[in-house]
Structure formats: C-alpha cells, structure tokens
Design a protein around this motif. Structure first.
Motif, PDB file in Angstrom:
ATOM      1  N   THR A  53       0.716  -1.703   0.345  1.00  0.00           N
ATOM      2  CA  THR A  53      -0.013   0.493  -0.196  1.00  0.00           C
ATOM      3  C   THR A  53       0.721   1.386   0.103  1.00  0.00           C
ATOM      4  OG1 THR A  53      -0.245   0.237   2.642  1.00  0.00           O
ATOM      5  CG2 THR A  53      -1.865  -1.611   0.651  1.00  0.00           C
ATOM      6  N   TRP A  55       2.341   3.349  -2.136  1.00  0.00           N
ATOM      7  CA  TRP A  55       2.486   3.962  -3.333  1.00  0.00           C
ATOM      8  C   TRP A  55       0.713   4.044  -3.973  1.00  0.00           C
ATOM      9  CZ3 TRP A  55       6.403   6.481  -3.742  1.00  0.00           C
ATOM     10  CH2 TRP A  55       7.666   6.427  -3.630  1.00  0.00           C
ATOM     11  N   ARG A  56      -0.505   3.365  -2.605  1.00  0.00           N
ATOM     12  CA  ARG A  56      -1.777   3.054  -3.433  1.00  0.00           C
ATOM     13  C   ARG A  56      -1.943   4.991  -3.675  1.00  0.00           C
ATOM     14  NH1 ARG A  56      -5.641  -0.160  -0.518  1.00  0.00           N
ATOM     15  NH2 ARG A  56      -4.720  -2.132  -0.917  1.00  0.00           N
ATOM     16  N   ASP A  57      -1.920   5.615  -2.593  1.00  0.00           N
ATOM     17  CA  ASP A  57      -2.060   6.990  -2.448  1.00  0.00           C
ATOM     18  C   ASP A  57      -1.656   8.878  -3.219  1.00  0.00           C
ATOM     19  OD1 ASP A  57      -4.233   5.843  -1.130  1.00  0.00           O
ATOM     20  OD2 ASP A  57      -2.775   6.807   0.615  1.00  0.00           O
ATOM     21  N   GLU A  58      -0.647   7.724  -3.941  1.00  0.00           N
ATOM     22  CA  GLU A  58      -0.117   8.851  -4.964  1.00  0.00           C
ATOM     23  C   GLU A  58      -0.641   8.766  -6.645  1.00  0.00           C
ATOM     24  OE1 GLU A  58       2.845  10.811  -3.907  1.00  0.00           O
ATOM     25  OE2 GLU A  58       2.976   9.601  -2.444  1.00  0.00           O
ATOM     26  N   GLY A  59      -0.440   9.962  -7.086  1.00  0.00           N
ATOM     27  CA  GLY A  59      -1.598  10.269  -7.895  1.00  0.00           C
ATOM     28  C   GLY A  59      -0.704  10.066  -9.092  1.00  0.00           C
ATOM     29  N   TRP A  61       0.832   7.115  -9.074  1.00  0.00           N
ATOM     30  CA  TRP A  61       1.195   5.230  -9.049  1.00  0.00           C
ATOM     31  C   TRP A  61       0.564   4.059 -10.088  1.00  0.00           C
ATOM     32  CZ3 TRP A  61       4.919   2.015  -8.171  1.00  0.00           C
ATOM     33  CH2 TRP A  61       4.121   0.109  -7.788  1.00  0.00           C
ATOM     34  N   TRP A  62      -1.173   4.604 -10.787  1.00  0.00           N
ATOM     35  CA  TRP A  62      -1.496   3.641 -10.806  1.00  0.00           C
ATOM     36  C   TRP A  62      -2.123   4.127 -12.681  1.00  0.00           C
ATOM     37  CZ3 TRP A  62      -2.565  -0.211  -8.836  1.00  0.00           C
ATOM     38  CH2 TRP A  62      -3.026  -0.340  -7.463  1.00  0.00           C
TER      39      TRP A  62
END
Length: 192
Positions: A53, A55-59, A61-62
């Motif tokens: 989890t 890098w999950r909240d970084e814009g 990343w996905w």
C-alpha cells in the motif's frame, strides 16, 4: 538472428522464474534459506501490507502501473507474433488445368528452383526461399556467381526461365521475387 535472441531471452526468463519459484517453494517447505535471502522462514510474506500500500495514494502510481503493464503486454504479443510467423511457405497451390488444384510442398519446389538456378551458366550456388501465401507465392533468391558470371544475365535468365516456369506451373499471374547476388570468393593464388 531472431531465433537466437528468442532462445536466449526464453532461457534467461525461464532460469529467473525457476530460481525464484524454486526458492519460494523450498522456503515454504521449511528449508533454511541462506543469510542473504530476503525471506527468512516459511511464515514470511512476499509483500508486506506496508509495501503493498506504499504508493496507492499517489496520483501518478496507477497510470504508471497500467502503462508499464500495457507495454509489457504489447511486447509479449509482438514477441509471440514474431515467433509464430512462418518465414517459409510450407506449400504452394498449383493449377492443374482441369479446374482442380494440387498442393506442392514448398521445400520440394524450392529444391527444384535451386537445381534450375544452379544449372545456369555463371552461377556457382543458389538459395531459394518461398514467401507469400499459398495462392500467391513469391521467392527470395540468393545467387553466388562464378568469376565469369554476369549479374545482369543471371537475373534475366532467372526471371525469364526459372521463375517464369514456376509462375506458369503454379498458375499465378505474378511471382514477386527478390534476388541478391554476390560473387564467389576464391582463395588467392600465388603467381610465379
């Protein structure tokens, strides 16, 4: 060349996957790993919750993950198509003149074309590879000329006699071909 690269890449990928999978399996079965190995016993997880989890909240990343996976899929599809694509024509559809057709093995037709090309004056060796589709074949020809061979005459006779016969016997209106010519190399001789 592509076949060699293909085998090397498959071998390296297989070796990496074998080592990684085998080591995870061995640790899961209770084998004590070496001290430098990142997992110490069979109850360790491959990815901790913090690592999963992170890098999950970084814009960014996905989109980066999706782009990297898309590139990996496209490269895998390109590689698969390069491996599956035939370099040689396996068979040629021949018009028998009675409304029916016959199928001739590509290697047999290549052998005949090589024999006829090598029988021409000034040609030392010939290689023929059939390309294209069954109903519309073509040829890639390599001629090695003897020292007295004239390239223009060799190409003219190849198209006028050898490939014209193949075109007529196959019933094709055209027989696209590529011809590469080089001279035979003889060892130097000492003149006394």
């Amino acid at each position: 060349m592509l076949r060699t690269v293909d085998r090397v890449l498959l071998g390296l990928l297989g070796l990496v996957l074998l080592i990684a999978g085998g080591s995870v399996l061995a640790i899961g079965l209770g084998v004590r790993p070496p001290s430098w190995w990142p997992y110490e016993d069979q109850h360790d997880v491959l990815l901790s919750a913090a690592r999963r989890t992170r890098w999950r909240d970084e814009g960014w990343w996905w989109p980066v993950v999706i782009a990297a996976l898309a590139v990996a899929v496209l490269l895998a599809l390109w590689w698969l198509s390069a491996v599956l694509r035939r370099r040689r024509l396996a068979e040629v559809l021949v018009d028998t003149g009675d409304g029916e057709g016959a199928v001739v093995r590509g290697r047999a037709l290549e052998s005949v074309l090589v024999t006829e090309a090598e029988a021409m004056d000034g040609v030392d060796r010939a290689e023929v590879r059939l390309v294209g589709r069954r109903g519309e074949p073509g040829a890639r020809v390599r001629l090695v000329l003897e020292p007295h061979g004239v390239p223009r005459d060799a190409v003219r006779r190849l198209h006028g006699e050898v490939l014209a016969g193949a075109r007529t016997s196959s019933g094709s209106a055209r027989w696209p071909s590529t011809v590469r010519i080089r001279a035979v190399k003889h060892p130097p001789e000492r003149v006394t």
